[in-house]
Design a protein around this motif. Structure first.
Motif, PDB file in Angstrom:
ATOM      1  N   PRO A 199       0.812  -1.223   0.000  1.00  0.00           N
ATOM      2  CA  PRO A 199       0.000   0.000   0.000  1.00  0.00           C
ATOM      3  C   PRO A 199       0.844   1.273   0.000  1.00  0.00           C
ATOM      4  O   PRO A 199       1.853   1.360   0.695  1.00  0.00           O
ATOM      5  CB  PRO A 199      -0.795  -0.111   1.308  1.00  0.00           C
ATOM      6  CG  PRO A 199      -0.738  -1.559   1.688  1.00  0.00           C
ATOM      7  CD  PRO A 199       0.594  -2.042   1.203  1.00  0.00           C
ATOM      8  N   ASP A 200       0.404   2.247  -0.782  1.00  0.00           N
ATOM      9  CA  ASP A 200       0.997   3.570  -0.780  1.00  0.00           C
ATOM     10  C   ASP A 200       0.118   4.450   0.110  1.00  0.00           C
ATOM     11  O   ASP A 200      -1.096   4.550  -0.124  1.00  0.00           O
ATOM     12  CB  ASP A 200       1.021   4.119  -2.206  1.00  0.00           C
ATOM     13  CG  ASP A 200       1.730   5.464  -2.306  1.00  0.00           C
ATOM     14  OD1 ASP A 200       1.659   6.242  -1.341  1.00  0.00           O
ATOM     15  OD2 ASP A 200       2.326   5.726  -3.370  1.00  0.00           O
ATOM     16  N   PRO A 201       0.685   5.084   1.136  1.00  0.00           N
ATOM     17  CA  PRO A 201      -0.116   5.914   2.056  1.00  0.00           C
ATOM     18  C   PRO A 201      -0.936   6.999   1.351  1.00  0.00           C
ATOM     19  O   PRO A 201      -1.937   7.465   1.896  1.00  0.00           O
ATOM     20  CB  PRO A 201       0.938   6.534   2.977  1.00  0.00           C
ATOM     21  CG  PRO A 201       2.084   5.577   2.927  1.00  0.00           C
ATOM     22  CD  PRO A 201       2.100   5.043   1.533  1.00  0.00           C
ATOM     23  N   ALA A 202      -0.548   7.380   0.152  1.00  0.00           N
ATOM     24  CA  ALA A 202      -1.286   8.409  -0.575  1.00  0.00           C
ATOM     25  C   ALA A 202      -2.721   7.990  -0.847  1.00  0.00           C
ATOM     26  O   ALA A 202      -3.600   8.842  -1.024  1.00  0.00           O
ATOM     27  CB  ALA A 202      -0.579   8.731  -1.888  1.00  0.00           C
ATOM     28  N   SER A 205      -6.991   7.211   2.282  1.00  0.00           N
ATOM     29  CA  SER A 205      -8.368   7.682   2.425  1.00  0.00           C
ATOM     30  C   SER A 205      -9.286   6.974   1.439  1.00  0.00           C
ATOM     31  O   SER A 205     -10.413   6.590   1.787  1.00  0.00           O
ATOM     32  CB  SER A 205      -8.441   9.196   2.222  1.00  0.00           C
ATOM     33  OG  SER A 205      -7.969   9.557   0.928  1.00  0.00           O
ATOM     34  N   LEU A 206      -8.823   6.776   0.226  1.00  0.00           N
ATOM     35  CA  LEU A 206      -9.634   6.055  -0.763  1.00  0.00           C
ATOM     36  C   LEU A 206      -9.812   4.609  -0.351  1.00  0.00           C
ATOM     37  O   LEU A 206     -10.907   4.049  -0.453  1.00  0.00           O
ATOM     38  CB  LEU A 206      -8.965   6.128  -2.139  1.00  0.00           C
ATOM     39  CG  LEU A 206      -9.615   5.315  -3.264  1.00  0.00           C
ATOM     40  CD1 LEU A 206     -11.076   5.703  -3.448  1.00  0.00           C
ATOM     41  CD2 LEU A 206      -8.827   5.479  -4.567  1.00  0.00           C
ATOM     42  N   ARG A 207      -8.751   4.004   0.174  1.00  0.00           N
ATOM     43  CA  ARG A 207      -8.833   2.618   0.609  1.00  0.00           C
ATOM     44  C   ARG A 207      -9.841   2.463   1.743  1.00  0.00           C
ATOM     45  O   ARG A 207     -10.631   1.518   1.776  1.00  0.00           O
ATOM     46  CB  ARG A 207      -7.440   2.138   1.057  1.00  0.00           C
ATOM     47  CG  ARG A 207      -7.188   0.651   0.807  1.00  0.00           C
ATOM     48  CD  ARG A 207      -5.790   0.255   1.312  1.00  0.00           C
ATOM     49  NE  ARG A 207      -4.772   1.190   0.902  1.00  0.00           N
ATOM     50  CZ  ARG A 207      -4.124   1.131  -0.267  1.00  0.00           C
ATOM     51  NH1 ARG A 207      -4.409   0.172  -1.121  1.00  0.00           N
ATOM     52  NH2 ARG A 207      -3.188   2.021  -0.571  1.00  0.00           N
ATOM     53  N   GLU A 209     -12.465   4.352   2.312  1.00  0.00           N
ATOM     54  CA  GLU A 209     -13.808   4.523   1.752  1.00  0.00           C
ATOM     55  C   GLU A 209     -14.260   3.266   1.027  1.00  0.00           C
ATOM     56  O   GLU A 209     -15.420   2.851   1.142  1.00  0.00           O
ATOM     57  CB  GLU A 209     -13.819   5.716   0.790  1.00  0.00           C
ATOM     58  CG  GLU A 209     -15.153   5.969   0.108  1.00  0.00           C
ATOM     59  CD  GLU A 209     -16.288   6.241   1.078  1.00  0.00           C
ATOM     60  OE1 GLU A 209     -17.442   5.902   0.749  1.00  0.00           O
ATOM     61  OE2 GLU A 209     -16.014   6.787   2.172  1.00  0.00           O
ATOM     62  N   LEU A 210     -13.362   2.625   0.314  1.00  0.00           N
ATOM     63  CA  LEU A 210     -13.697   1.396  -0.396  1.00  0.00           C
ATOM     64  C   LEU A 210     -14.047   0.274   0.575  1.00  0.00           C
ATOM     65  O   LEU A 210     -15.007  -0.473   0.370  1.00  0.00           O
ATOM     66  CB  LEU A 210     -12.532   0.966  -1.287  1.00  0.00           C
ATOM     67  CG  LEU A 210     -12.235   1.859  -2.491  1.00  0.00           C
ATOM     68  CD1 LEU A 210     -10.942   1.416  -3.168  1.00  0.00           C
ATOM     69  CD2 LEU A 210     -13.384   1.826  -3.483  1.00  0.00           C
ATOM     70  N   GLU A 211     -13.276   0.155   1.660  1.00  0.00           N
ATOM     71  CA  GLU A 211     -13.545  -0.875   2.657  1.00  0.00           C
ATOM     72  C   GLU A 211     -14.918  -0.670   3.292  1.00  0.00           C
ATOM     73  O   GLU A 211     -15.644  -1.630   3.568  1.00  0.00           O
ATOM     74  CB  GLU A 211     -12.445  -0.870   3.712  1.00  0.00           C
ATOM     75  CG  GLU A 211     -11.099  -1.357   3.186  1.00  0.00           C
ATOM     76  CD  GLU A 211      -9.994  -1.237   4.221  1.00  0.00           C
ATOM     77  OE1 GLU A 211     -10.269  -0.687   5.315  1.00  0.00           O
ATOM     78  OE2 GLU A 211      -8.866  -1.686   3.938  1.00  0.00           O
ATOM     79  N   LYS A 212     -15.287   0.589   3.502  1.00  0.00           N
ATOM     80  CA  LYS A 212     -16.603   0.898   4.056  1.00  0.00           C
ATOM     81  C   LYS A 212     -17.702   0.486   3.079  1.00  0.00           C
ATOM     82  O   LYS A 212     -18.717  -0.115   3.479  1.00  0.00           O
ATOM     83  CB  LYS A 212     -16.706   2.387   4.359  1.00  0.00           C
ATOM     84  CG  LYS A 212     -18.043   2.814   4.935  1.00  0.00           C
ATOM     85  CD  LYS A 212     -18.075   4.311   5.197  1.00  0.00           C
ATOM     86  CE  LYS A 212     -19.442   4.749   5.733  1.00  0.00           C
ATOM     87  NZ  LYS A 212     -19.487   6.216   5.949  1.00  0.00           N
ATOM     88  N   GLN A 213     -17.506   0.779   1.799  1.00  0.00           N
ATOM     89  CA  GLN A 213     -18.503   0.414   0.787  1.00  0.00           C
ATOM     90  C   GLN A 213     -18.670  -1.091   0.707  1.00  0.00           C
ATOM     91  O   GLN A 213     -19.784  -1.605   0.610  1.00  0.00           O
ATOM     92  CB  GLN A 213     -18.080   0.975  -0.572  1.00  0.00           C
ATOM     93  CG  GLN A 213     -18.136   2.489  -0.673  1.00  0.00           C
ATOM     94  CD  GLN A 213     -17.631   2.992  -2.012  1.00  0.00           C
ATOM     95  OE1 GLN A 213     -17.419   2.217  -2.957  1.00  0.00           O
ATOM     96  NE2 GLN A 213     -17.406   4.294  -2.119  1.00  0.00           N
ATOM     97  N   TRP A 214     -17.554  -1.828   0.740  1.00  0.00           N
ATOM     98  CA  TRP A 214     -17.629  -3.282   0.642  1.00  0.00           C
ATOM     99  C   TRP A 214     -18.316  -3.886   1.856  1.00  0.00           C
ATOM    100  O   TRP A 214     -19.088  -4.839   1.746  1.00  0.00           O
ATOM    101  CB  TRP A 214     -16.225  -3.868   0.498  1.00  0.00           C
ATOM    102  CG  TRP A 214     -15.564  -3.492  -0.794  1.00  0.00           C
ATOM    103  CD1 TRP A 214     -16.181  -3.204  -1.986  1.00  0.00           C
ATOM    104  CD2 TRP A 214     -14.163  -3.354  -1.038  1.00  0.00           C
ATOM    105  NE1 TRP A 214     -15.256  -2.888  -2.945  1.00  0.00           N
ATOM    106  CE2 TRP A 214     -14.001  -2.969  -2.397  1.00  0.00           C
ATOM    107  CE3 TRP A 214     -13.031  -3.505  -0.241  1.00  0.00           C
ATOM    108  CZ2 TRP A 214     -12.757  -2.749  -2.965  1.00  0.00           C
ATOM    109  CZ3 TRP A 214     -11.795  -3.281  -0.811  1.00  0.00           C
ATOM    110  CH2 TRP A 214     -11.652  -2.911  -2.158  1.00  0.00           C
TER     111      TRP A 214
END
Length: 298
Positions: A199-202, A205-207, A209-214
């Motif tokens: 994982p790139d720390p950049a 935040s997107l990661r 949000e994706l985990e929340k959606q899944w």
């Protein structure tokens, strides 16, 4: 159910788990014969014990082209023919596009695209000689579009589908059918056995949000439902080129297609203005090969 003279012979990759296991069980339950290929065939021991004359378990790494051709030859030698080939073996390499190493990107394509390509190449001469056969390419919801964190997975499935559409047109005159199956979510170990890029720390935040959606929106079904659909598909005298499995993927396919059509329509003027037929130049650097003068562009 006893084997009949009309029983079909299947060649299923990734047969030991998930959808592949469900497909294998369904084919055996129908009285058919199955060549179940997988890297690890030990999980098929119970089925082999119950169906010793109708299940041939073959250890196979589909990324090894020579091994694939050998396995197909062994399958035909064992059962005499092949009728249905299911390219189901696959893997998920998760990560943002920027995060992938060259080795990881190539590994994703090796399994999901090249593995299916090698199997398709290996079985085609056999099916062509018979004048019949059905190749089923197990694609994914990931081929409907590119989604964050599964970009290379989608790329592998896009490649599979492009190749398979061409294959369907090439094989049709020999009596060979090809169907691309796009499943939605099923309770398999695809996600739990996936490989993740560093994982790139950049992208944290997107990661998140994706985990929340899944977590909130994941819809998965039992693999047996996909197997039931597959049995209906292969029993059809006129199977489709494409088949969606699941309401979620069905609706998503129409949504994505509609969005694309809207975008194309909105940019129609620009698209049409980019073309104006003119006579071929007297002197051209395009060459005189078989593709010169065609509409194909890189």
């Amino acid at each position: 159910m006893e084997t009949s003279a009309e029983s079909r012979v299947w060649f299923i990759t990734g047969a030991s788990r998930g959808l592949g296991r469900a497909f294998t069980e369904a084919a055996l339950a129908a009285g058919d014969r199955v060549v179940g290929a997988a890297r690890n065939v030990t999980p098929l021991d119970d089925l082999a014990a119950r169906h010793p004359d109708r299940l041939l378990a073959l250890r196979l790494d589909v990324t090894d082209r020579s091994a694939v051709f050998d396995a197909v030859a062994q399958a035909v030698q064992h059962f005499g023919r092949l009728d249905i080939v299911v390219n189901n073996a696959g893997a998920l390499f998760a990560g943002m596009v920027e995060e992938f190493t060259e080795a990881e990107a190539r590994a994703q394509l090796e399994v999901n695209f090249f593995g299916a390509l090698w199997v398709s190449q290996a079985v085609l001469p056999r099916l062509r000689a018979q004048g019949s056969g059905h190749i089923v390419q197990i694609s994914s919801i990931g081929a409907l579009g590119g989604f964050p964190s599964t970009g290379l997975y989608s790329a592998s499935k896009f490649a599979l589908e492009g190749m398979s559409e061409a294959l369907a047109a090439e094989a049709a005159e020999f009596g060979i059918k090809v169907t691309i199956v796009q499943p939605g979510g099923y309770w398999t170990d695809l996600y739990t056995s996936s490989t993740a890029a560093t994982p790139d720390p950049a992208y944290d935040s997107l990661r998140a949000e994706l985990e929340k959606q899944w977590t909130e929106g994941s819809i998965d079904s039992e693999p047996e439902l996909a197997a039931k659909a597959l049995m209906t598909l292969v029993a059809s005298p006129n199977p489709p080129l494409r088949l969606l499995l699941g309401s979620m993927v069905y609706d998503l396919a129409f949504d994505i297609s509609g969005q694309r059509m809207d975008t194309w329509a909105g940019w129609e003027r620009v698209s049409r203005a980019a073309e104006k037929a003119v006579p071929a130049p007297m002197s051209s650097s395009l060459g005189t090969g078989p593709t010169s003068g065609t509409t194909m562009r890189s």
